[in-house]
Write a protein that holds these residues in place. Structure first.
Motif, PDB file in Angstrom:
ATOM      1  N   GLU A 261      -2.893   8.852  -8.540  1.00 55.82           N
ATOM      2  CA  GLU A 261      -1.244   8.763  -7.592  1.00 55.82           C
ATOM      3  C   GLU A 261      -0.642   7.577  -8.718  1.00 55.82           C
ATOM      4  O   GLU A 261       0.070   7.374  -8.679  1.00 55.82           O
ATOM      5  CB  GLU A 261      -1.516   9.216  -6.667  1.00 55.82           C
ATOM      6  CG  GLU A 261      -0.289   8.604  -5.164  1.00 55.82           C
ATOM      7  CD  GLU A 261       0.669   9.727  -6.473  1.00 55.82           C
ATOM      8  OE1 GLU A 261       2.094   9.685  -5.475  1.00 55.82           O
ATOM      9  OE2 GLU A 261       0.331  10.486  -6.642  1.00 55.82           O
ATOM     10  N   ALA A 262      -1.211   6.699  -8.097  1.00 57.87           N
ATOM     11  CA  ALA A 262      -0.519   4.869  -8.253  1.00 57.87           C
ATOM     12  C   ALA A 262      -1.300   4.392  -8.669  1.00 57.87           C
ATOM     13  O   ALA A 262      -0.629   3.095  -9.431  1.00 57.87           O
ATOM     14  CB  ALA A 262      -0.294   4.823  -6.360  1.00 57.87           C
ATOM     15  N   THR A 263      -2.527   3.882  -8.625  1.00 59.30           N
ATOM     16  CA  THR A 263      -3.604   3.022  -9.824  1.00 59.30           C
ATOM     17  C   THR A 263      -3.701   3.253 -10.591  1.00 59.30           C
ATOM     18  O   THR A 263      -5.608   2.946 -11.155  1.00 59.30           O
ATOM     19  CB  THR A 263      -4.563   2.365  -8.743  1.00 59.30           C
ATOM     20  OG1 THR A 263      -5.137   3.314  -7.590  1.00 59.30           O
ATOM     21  CG2 THR A 263      -3.479   1.701  -6.710  1.00 59.30           C
ATOM     22  N   ILE A 264      -3.750   4.480 -11.735  1.00 58.79           N
ATOM     23  CA  ILE A 264      -4.357   4.805 -12.608  1.00 58.79           C
ATOM     24  C   ILE A 264      -4.434   4.034 -13.363  1.00 58.79           C
ATOM     25  O   ILE A 264      -5.859   3.545 -13.955  1.00 58.79           O
ATOM     26  CB  ILE A 264      -4.283   5.551 -12.997  1.00 58.79           C
ATOM     27  CG1 ILE A 264      -4.888   6.652 -13.946  1.00 58.79           C
ATOM     28  CG2 ILE A 264      -3.288   6.159 -13.980  1.00 58.79           C
ATOM     29  CD1 ILE A 264      -4.217   7.791 -14.600  1.00 58.79           C
ATOM     30  N   ALA A 265      -3.486   3.181 -13.766  1.00 62.97           N
ATOM     31  CA  ALA A 265      -3.513   1.666 -14.803  1.00 62.97           C
ATOM     32  C   ALA A 265      -4.771   0.966 -14.543  1.00 62.97           C
ATOM     33  O   ALA A 265      -5.307   0.178 -15.162  1.00 62.97           O
ATOM     34  CB  ALA A 265      -2.160   1.372 -14.829  1.00 62.97           C
ATOM     35  N   TYR A 266      -4.104   0.226 -12.499  1.00 64.90           N
ATOM     36  CA  TYR A 266      -5.450  -0.705 -12.364  1.00 64.90           C
ATOM     37  C   TYR A 266      -6.071  -0.093 -12.726  1.00 64.90           C
ATOM     38  O   TYR A 266      -7.518  -1.093 -12.745  1.00 64.90           O
ATOM     39  CB  TYR A 266      -5.192  -0.517 -11.238  1.00 64.90           C
ATOM     40  CG  TYR A 266      -5.742  -1.550 -10.265  1.00 64.90           C
ATOM     41  CD1 TYR A 266      -5.864  -3.065  -9.843  1.00 64.90           C
ATOM     42  CD2 TYR A 266      -6.481  -0.787  -9.236  1.00 64.90           C
ATOM     43  CE1 TYR A 266      -6.847  -3.167  -9.123  1.00 64.90           C
ATOM     44  CE2 TYR A 266      -8.000  -1.198  -8.213  1.00 64.90           C
ATOM     45  CZ  TYR A 266      -7.895  -2.891  -8.646  1.00 64.90           C
ATOM     46  OH  TYR A 266      -8.590  -3.925  -7.550  1.00 64.90           O
ATOM     47  N   ALA A 267      -6.926   1.468 -12.246  1.00 67.86           N
ATOM     48  CA  ALA A 267      -8.594   1.220 -12.387  1.00 67.86           C
ATOM     49  C   ALA A 267      -8.736   1.579 -13.758  1.00 67.86           C
ATOM     50  O   ALA A 267      -9.558   0.817 -14.413  1.00 67.86           O
ATOM     51  CB  ALA A 267      -8.366   2.917 -12.055  1.00 67.86           C
ATOM     52  N   ALA A 268      -7.729   1.485 -14.934  1.00 68.01           N
ATOM     53  CA  ALA A 268      -8.168   1.836 -15.735  1.00 68.01           C
ATOM     54  C   ALA A 268      -8.411   0.101 -16.708  1.00 68.01           C
ATOM     55  O   ALA A 268      -9.408   0.105 -17.656  1.00 68.01           O
ATOM     56  CB  ALA A 268      -7.297   2.466 -17.434  1.00 68.01           C
ATOM     57  N   ALA A 269      -7.800  -1.172 -16.133  1.00 62.41           N
ATOM     58  CA  ALA A 269      -7.427  -2.057 -16.484  1.00 62.41           C
ATOM     59  C   ALA A 269      -8.875  -2.387 -15.763  1.00 62.41           C
ATOM     60  O   ALA A 269     -10.111  -3.610 -16.560  1.00 62.41           O
ATOM     61  CB  ALA A 269      -6.625  -3.007 -15.804  1.00 62.41           C
ATOM     62  N   LYS A 270      -9.385  -2.080 -14.466  1.00 60.50           N
ATOM     63  CA  LYS A 270     -10.653  -3.156 -14.188  1.00 60.50           C
ATOM     64  C   LYS A 270     -11.991  -1.930 -14.902  1.00 60.50           C
ATOM     65  O   LYS A 270     -13.041  -3.345 -15.144  1.00 60.50           O
ATOM     66  CB  LYS A 270     -10.761  -2.411 -13.494  1.00 60.50           C
ATOM     67  CG  LYS A 270      -9.843  -3.632 -11.616  1.00 60.50           C
ATOM     68  CD  LYS A 270     -10.392  -4.794 -11.924  1.00 60.50           C
ATOM     69  CE  LYS A 270      -9.190  -5.144 -10.541  1.00 60.50           C
ATOM     70  NZ  LYS A 270     -10.009  -6.760 -10.852  1.00 60.50           N
TER      71      LYS A 270
END
Length: 266
Positions: free
Chosen positions: A153-162
């Motif tokens: 919903e909101a953190t897919i880019a964050y998750a991919a970066a991590k």
């Protein structure tokens, strides 16, 4: 000295020169405090100053989402500490809007990578030569359970970066562990930092419920936390302290999850 601090060995990190990124709030602040209590000579960094800093001479205000900011920090580490023994990369986060993949512009993706991946890559590259020369050192990369449990919903880019940070960390460990440098990942789930408390309060107000009700809603959105609560910053800091210490001398190239059992698979 608090009761919690009194159990720590005040000499555990004597003589150790430490950098903690994002060290003025949340997990970073707790990590910095824990290592400092153990005797470390510690430099922290964030974008802005903090009134709670123990020693302003061992703080650098820098935007480490940029190459220039990372260079500033690396130079300060070498000049003020005279070298480096432990690096703890805590800085990270997400400011992306909700709405899934469609609302994530190139700019949002770049921001996620600039905050959650490149600071570690750049600072490691700048400081590893010193560790390699002395033949010892520890690097801790703080990742996230979202690298394997992304929230679209909101953190897919964050998750991919991590996830990219986790992959980089593993690869780096294979290269430098034979040369005396340990590289370890710490992967938190939901941690009840001041920012998280603020988020829960906002959610409570928007849903017309109390703090505990909003807290439970957030835990349920993660699929539940089996221990019934988020982790505390001090608990993550204690794990980082163990992994940074000689007690963990055989540990490298792996990940330690601290999520209260949130990840539902083995």
């Amino acid at each position: 000295m608090t009761t919690h601090e009194s159990k720590f060995d005040p000499h555990e990190f004597d003589g150790k020169r430490v950098l903690v990124t994002g060290g003025t709030k949340g997990i970073g602040q707790a990590v910095a405090a824990r290592l400092r209590v153990g005797g470390a000579k510690l430099l922290t960094t964030s974008r802005g100053h903090s009134a709670d800093l123990a020693d302003r001479d061992l703080f650098v205000a820098a935007d480490i989402t940029t190459a220039e900011g990372c260079s500033l920090v690396a130079d300060a580490v070498l000049k003020r500490l005279g070298g480096i023994d432990i690096i703890v990369h805590v800085v990270g986060g997400s400011s992306a809007p909700g709405g899934g993949f469609a609302v994530l512009s190139d700019g949002e993706w770049h921001r996620a990578l600039d905050l959650n991946l490149f600071p570690a890559v750049r600072l490691d590259r700048a400081l590893l030569p010193t560790m390699l020369k002395q033949g010892s050192g520890v690097i801790i990369h703080v990742t996230s359970i979202q690298s394997v449990l992304p929230l679209h919903e909101a953190t897919i880019a964050y998750a991919a970066a991590k996830a990219a940070l986790a992959n980089y960390s593993k690869g780096l460990s294979k290269e430098v562990s034979p040369k005396g440098i340990r590289v370890v990942r710490v992967s938190p789930g939901w941690v009840e930092t001041e920012a998280a408390v603020g988020l829960v309060k906002e959610l409570a107000a928007s849903k017309g419920t109390d703090y505990e009700g909003a807290r439970k809603f957030l835990m349920d959105s993660l699929g539940g936390i089996p221990i019934g609560r988020p982790a505390q910053p001090s608990e993550v800091a204690e794990l980082v302290a163990f992994l940074s210490s000689p007690r963990a001398a055989s540990i490298t190239g792996t990940e330690y999850v601290i999520d209260g059992g949130t990840i539902p698979t083995i």
